[in-house]
Design a protein around this motif. Structure first.
Motif, PDB file in Angstrom:
ATOM      1  N   TRP A   1       0.837  -1.196   0.000  1.00 57.67           N
ATOM      2  CA  TRP A   1       0.000   0.000   0.000  1.00 57.67           C
ATOM      3  C   TRP A   1       0.873   1.247   0.000  1.00 57.67           C
ATOM      4  CZ3 TRP A   1      -5.063   0.831   3.019  1.00 57.67           C
ATOM      5  CH2 TRP A   1      -6.042  -0.055   2.560  1.00 57.67           C
ATOM      6  N   TRP A   2       0.412   2.422  -0.437  1.00 62.09           N
ATOM      7  CA  TRP A   2      -0.904   2.678  -1.028  1.00 62.09           C
ATOM      8  C   TRP A   2      -0.742   2.590  -2.531  1.00 62.09           C
ATOM      9  CZ3 TRP A   2      -5.112   5.531   1.611  1.00 62.09           C
ATOM     10  CH2 TRP A   2      -6.151   5.906   0.774  1.00 62.09           C
ATOM     11  N   PRO A   3      -1.671   1.983  -3.277  1.00 64.31           N
ATOM     12  CA  PRO A   3      -1.539   1.950  -4.739  1.00 64.31           C
ATOM     13  C   PRO A   3      -1.634   3.354  -5.326  1.00 64.31           C
ATOM     14  CG  PRO A   3      -3.688   1.115  -4.039  1.00 64.31           C
ATOM     15  CD  PRO A   3      -2.878   1.299  -2.802  1.00 64.31           C
ATOM     16  N   GLY A   4      -0.577   3.797  -5.965  1.00 65.14           N
ATOM     17  CA  GLY A   4      -0.552   5.126  -6.569  1.00 65.14           C
ATOM     18  C   GLY A   4       0.827   5.388  -7.139  1.00 65.14           C
ATOM     19  N   GLU A   5       0.882   6.002  -8.314  1.00 65.59           N
ATOM     20  CA  GLU A   5       2.166   6.211  -8.980  1.00 65.59           C
ATOM     21  C   GLU A   5       2.910   7.430  -8.453  1.00 65.59           C
ATOM     22  OE1 GLU A   5       1.364   6.357 -13.143  1.00 65.59           O
ATOM     23  OE2 GLU A   5       0.742   4.256 -13.264  1.00 65.59           O
ATOM     24  N   THR A   6       2.194   8.382  -7.884  1.00 65.05           N
ATOM     25  CA  THR A   6       2.813   9.610  -7.385  1.00 65.05           C
ATOM     26  C   THR A   6       2.174   9.995  -6.055  1.00 65.05           C
ATOM     27  OG1 THR A   6       1.212  11.095  -8.427  1.00 65.05           O
ATOM     28  CG2 THR A   6       3.112  10.419  -9.771  1.00 65.05           C
ATOM     29  N   PRO A   7       2.843  10.832  -5.264  1.00 61.24           N
ATOM     30  CA  PRO A   7       2.218  11.317  -4.031  1.00 61.24           C
ATOM     31  C   PRO A   7       0.894  12.022  -4.288  1.00 61.24           C
ATOM     32  CG  PRO A   7       4.566  11.727  -3.962  1.00 61.24           C
ATOM     33  CD  PRO A   7       4.261  11.233  -5.352  1.00 61.24           C
ATOM     34  N   PHE A   8       0.797  12.771  -5.379  1.00 59.47           N
ATOM     35  CA  PHE A   8      -0.461  13.465  -5.652  1.00 59.47           C
ATOM     36  C   PHE A   8      -1.576  12.473  -5.962  1.00 59.47           C
ATOM     37  CE2 PHE A   8      -3.467  15.752  -8.462  1.00 59.47           C
ATOM     38  CZ  PHE A   8      -3.921  16.674  -7.527  1.00 59.47           C
ATOM     39  N   GLU A   9      -1.264  11.426  -6.699  1.00 56.29           N
ATOM     40  CA  GLU A   9      -2.272  10.401  -6.977  1.00 56.29           C
ATOM     41  C   GLU A   9      -2.766   9.757  -5.682  1.00 56.29           C
ATOM     42  OE1 GLU A   9      -2.657   6.136  -9.309  1.00 56.29           O
ATOM     43  OE2 GLU A   9      -1.339   7.669 -10.141  1.00 56.29           O
TER      44      GLU A   9
ATOM     45  N   ILE B   1      -9.727   7.533 -11.099  1.00 60.46           N
ATOM     46  CA  ILE B   1      -8.360   7.989 -11.346  1.00 60.46           C
ATOM     47  C   ILE B   1      -7.956   7.707 -12.790  1.00 60.46           C
ATOM     48  CG2 ILE B   1      -5.939   7.516 -10.788  1.00 60.46           C
ATOM     49  CD1 ILE B   1      -6.748   7.343  -7.869  1.00 60.46           C
ATOM     50  N   ALA B   2      -8.383   6.580 -13.336  1.00 62.59           N
ATOM     51  CA  ALA B   2      -8.106   6.278 -14.740  1.00 62.59           C
ATOM     52  C   ALA B   2      -8.735   7.339 -15.652  1.00 62.59           C
ATOM     53  CB  ALA B   2      -8.636   4.890 -15.096  1.00 62.59           C
ATOM     54  N   ASN B   3      -9.940   7.787 -15.317  1.00 61.21           N
ATOM     55  CA  ASN B   3     -10.578   8.853 -16.096  1.00 61.21           C
ATOM     56  C   ASN B   3      -9.758  10.139 -16.045  1.00 61.21           C
ATOM     57  OD1 ASN B   3     -12.716   7.214 -16.766  1.00 61.21           O
ATOM     58  ND2 ASN B   3     -14.141   8.094 -15.286  1.00 61.21           N
ATOM     59  N   LEU B   4      -9.272  10.487 -14.848  1.00 58.21           N
ATOM     60  CA  LEU B   4      -8.448  11.689 -14.703  1.00 58.21           C
ATOM     61  C   LEU B   4      -7.165  11.572 -15.522  1.00 58.21           C
ATOM     62  CD1 LEU B   4      -8.836  12.285 -10.853  1.00 58.21           C
ATOM     63  CD2 LEU B   4      -9.750  13.753 -12.670  1.00 58.21           C
TER      64      LEU B   4
ATOM     65  N   ARG C   1      -6.696   9.726 -18.258  1.00 58.76           N
ATOM     66  CA  ARG C   1      -7.018   9.806 -19.687  1.00 58.76           C
ATOM     67  C   ARG C   1      -7.265  11.247 -20.111  1.00 58.76           C
ATOM     68  NH1 ARG C   1      -9.532   4.679 -18.951  1.00 58.76           N
ATOM     69  NH2 ARG C   1     -11.440   5.683 -18.207  1.00 58.76           N
ATOM     70  N   ALA C   2      -7.860  12.038 -19.214  1.00 60.32           N
ATOM     71  CA  ALA C   2      -8.144  13.443 -19.509  1.00 60.32           C
ATOM     72  C   ALA C   2      -6.949  14.345 -19.228  1.00 60.32           C
ATOM     73  CB  ALA C   2      -9.346  13.907 -18.688  1.00 60.32           C
ATOM     74  N   ARG C   3      -5.826  13.739 -18.817  1.00 55.15           N
ATOM     75  CA  ARG C   3      -4.620  14.492 -18.438  1.00 55.15           C
ATOM     76  C   ARG C   3      -4.964  15.549 -17.393  1.00 55.15           C
ATOM     77  NH1 ARG C   3      -0.896  15.105 -23.923  1.00 55.15           N
ATOM     78  NH2 ARG C   3      -0.945  12.887 -24.467  1.00 55.15           N
ATOM     79  N   ALA C   4      -5.737  15.108 -16.417  1.00 55.49           N
ATOM     80  CA  ALA C   4      -6.231  16.020 -15.379  1.00 55.49           C
ATOM     81  C   ALA C   4      -5.787  15.596 -13.987  1.00 55.49           C
ATOM     82  CB  ALA C   4      -7.759  16.089 -15.439  1.00 55.49           C
ATOM     83  N   LEU C   5      -4.744  14.760 -13.912  1.00 60.73           N
ATOM     84  CA  LEU C   5      -4.301  14.308 -12.596  1.00 60.73           C
ATOM     85  C   LEU C   5      -3.142  15.175 -12.109  1.00 60.73           C
ATOM     86  CD1 LEU C   5      -4.940  12.269 -10.407  1.00 60.73           C
ATOM     87  CD2 LEU C   5      -3.301  10.704 -11.448  1.00 60.73           C
ATOM     88  N   SER C   6      -3.439  16.447 -11.916  1.00 61.39           N
ATOM     89  CA  SER C   6      -2.483  17.395 -11.345  1.00 61.39           C
ATOM     90  C   SER C   6      -3.277  18.530 -10.727  1.00 61.39           C
ATOM     91  CB  SER C   6      -1.534  17.936 -12.412  1.00 61.39           C
ATOM     92  OG  SER C   6      -2.227  18.797 -13.307  1.00 61.39           O
ATOM     93  N   CYS C   7      -2.650  19.240  -9.812  1.00 63.66           N
ATOM     94  CA  CYS C   7      -3.338  20.371  -9.171  1.00 63.66           C
ATOM     95  C   CYS C   7      -3.804  21.382 -10.199  1.00 63.66           C
ATOM     96  CB  CYS C   7      -2.397  21.067  -8.183  1.00 63.66           C
ATOM     97  SG  CYS C   7      -2.323  20.314  -6.569  1.00 63.66           S
ATOM     98  N   GLY C   8      -2.887  21.761 -11.072  1.00 66.94           N
ATOM     99  CA  GLY C   8      -3.222  22.777 -12.066  1.00 66.94           C
ATOM    100  C   GLY C   8      -4.380  22.364 -12.953  1.00 66.94           C
TER     101      GLY C   8
ATOM    102  N   LEU D   1       0.565   9.751   5.925  1.00 67.06           N
ATOM    103  CA  LEU D   1       1.292   8.481   5.956  1.00 67.06           C
ATOM    104  C   LEU D   1       1.681   8.005   4.565  1.00 67.06           C
ATOM    105  CD1 LEU D   1       2.342   6.027   7.553  1.00 67.06           C
ATOM    106  CD2 LEU D   1       0.056   5.031   7.365  1.00 67.06           C
ATOM    107  N   TYR D   2       0.711   7.915   3.665  1.00 65.17           N
ATOM    108  CA  TYR D   2       0.940   7.254   2.389  1.00 65.17           C
ATOM    109  C   TYR D   2       1.503   8.165   1.309  1.00 65.17           C
ATOM    110  CZ  TYR D   2      -1.598   3.330   4.389  1.00 65.17           C
ATOM    111  OH  TYR D   2      -1.985   2.294   5.188  1.00 65.17           O
ATOM    112  N   ALA D   3       1.156   9.448   1.332  1.00 64.60           N
ATOM    113  CA  ALA D   3       1.672  10.366   0.317  1.00 64.60           C
ATOM    114  C   ALA D   3       2.947  11.058   0.770  1.00 64.60           C
ATOM    115  CB  ALA D   3       0.615  11.409  -0.044  1.00 64.60           C
ATOM    116  N   LEU D   4       3.039  11.368   2.077  1.00 60.91           N
ATOM    117  CA  LEU D   4       4.163  12.159   2.575  1.00 60.91           C
ATOM    118  C   LEU D   4       5.148  11.348   3.422  1.00 60.91           C
ATOM    119  CD1 LEU D   4       2.246  15.423   3.542  1.00 60.91           C
ATOM    120  CD2 LEU D   4       3.334  14.833   1.371  1.00 60.91           C
ATOM    121  N   ASN D   5       4.841  10.072   3.648  1.00 61.73           N
ATOM    122  CA  ASN D   5       5.728   9.186   4.415  1.00 61.73           C
ATOM    123  C   ASN D   5       6.045   9.744   5.800  1.00 61.73           C
ATOM    124  OD1 ASN D   5       6.111   7.101   2.398  1.00 61.73           O
ATOM    125  ND2 ASN D   5       7.370   8.571   1.276  1.00 61.73           N
ATOM    126  N   LEU D   6       5.001  10.189   6.475  1.00 58.76           N
ATOM    127  CA  LEU D   6       5.133  10.699   7.836  1.00 58.76           C
ATOM    128  C   LEU D   6       4.398   9.755   8.793  1.00 58.76           C
ATOM    129  CD1 LEU D   6       4.583  14.495   7.132  1.00 58.76           C
ATOM    130  CD2 LEU D   6       6.739  13.383   7.772  1.00 58.76           C
TER     131      LEU D   6
END
Length: 221
Positions: free
Chosen positions: A22-30, A50-53, A55-62, A137-142
């Motif tokens: 765990w956690w399944p995700g390619e990046t901390p933001f994901e 998440i797959a939809n995001l 495909r739409a190239r929308a998996l970022s803050c911006g 825990l999972y995104a920031l490793n704290l």
């Protein structure tokens, strides 16, 4: 009377189930996005959103902040409560932008010590304790132990909790009885979820439970 061993369930579950990865995700933001989307839904539905995001190239803050609420809601529809979750995602992204880490959300961990980061996350609309701790825990490793309904159920049956404690009291109990270790917190919570989903359900399957040998609830079942 011997002191309860809070690591015994972990050792037993790890030997039974093995590492959970765990956690399944390619990046901390994901991972952060997944922590918001998984509220009140199954992870399989989150994966579709998440797959939809992606495909739409929308998996970022911006990208998320550039979408209007309806567009974002449609992309995350598979996760359920999509209008509410779209607002929560936008609030999270606005927070990351305000912290100056929109391009590199993992750098949030450098902005403050853990208690202050947790306080800031909890101030974001729609981010509750479980979601905040999952991000920490999972995104920031704290080392912030994640508590969920499975934790309360399993450890209540084991007799280590009463079952009606507050989230904070349960988290404090775990952190007081465990080494302060990110990898341990990560794996322990993942194993708790695995047991809660497969065996220690509202109607428990005690005969199949790897903890049955030292579970008072299983002994009285």
């Amino acid at each position: 009377m011997p002191r309860p061993d809070w690591l015994r369930p972990y050792r037993t579950l790890h030997a039974h189930y093995g590492p959970q990865h765990w956690w399944p995700g390619e990046t901390p933001f994901e991972v952060m996005v997944g922590a918001v989307l998984t509220q009140n839904t199954a992870w399989t539905n989150v994966e579709k959103a998440i797959a939809n995001l992606k495909r739409a190239r929308a998996l970022s803050c911006g990208a998320i902040l550039k979408l209007n609420g309806g567009e974002l809601a449609e992309l995350i529809r598979p996760a359920g409560y999509f209008n509410v979750k779209a607002k929560r995602l936008r609030h999270l992204c606005a927070f990351l932008e305000a912290q100056g880490v929109a391009r590199h959300p993992e750098k949030l961990r450098d902005k403050a010590e853990l208690p202050e980061l947790r306080r800031r996350l909890l101030a974001v609309h729609g981010i509750g304790e479980e979601t905040a701790d999952s991000i920490l825990l999972y995104a920031l490793n704290l080392p912030s132990f994640v508590v969920d309904a499975y934790t309360r159920r399993i450890f209540g049956r084991l007799g280590l909790l009463e079952g009606d404690e507050s989230y904070g009291a349960i988290q404090t109990a775990f952190e007081a009885h465990l080494p302060r270790d990110v990898a341990l917190y990560n794996e322990y919570h993942a194993l708790i979820v695995q047991l809660g989903k497969s065996t220690c359900r509202p109607k428990p399957r005690c005969g199949d439970c790897p903890l049955r040998r030292f579970c008072p609830a299983a002994a009285s079942a």
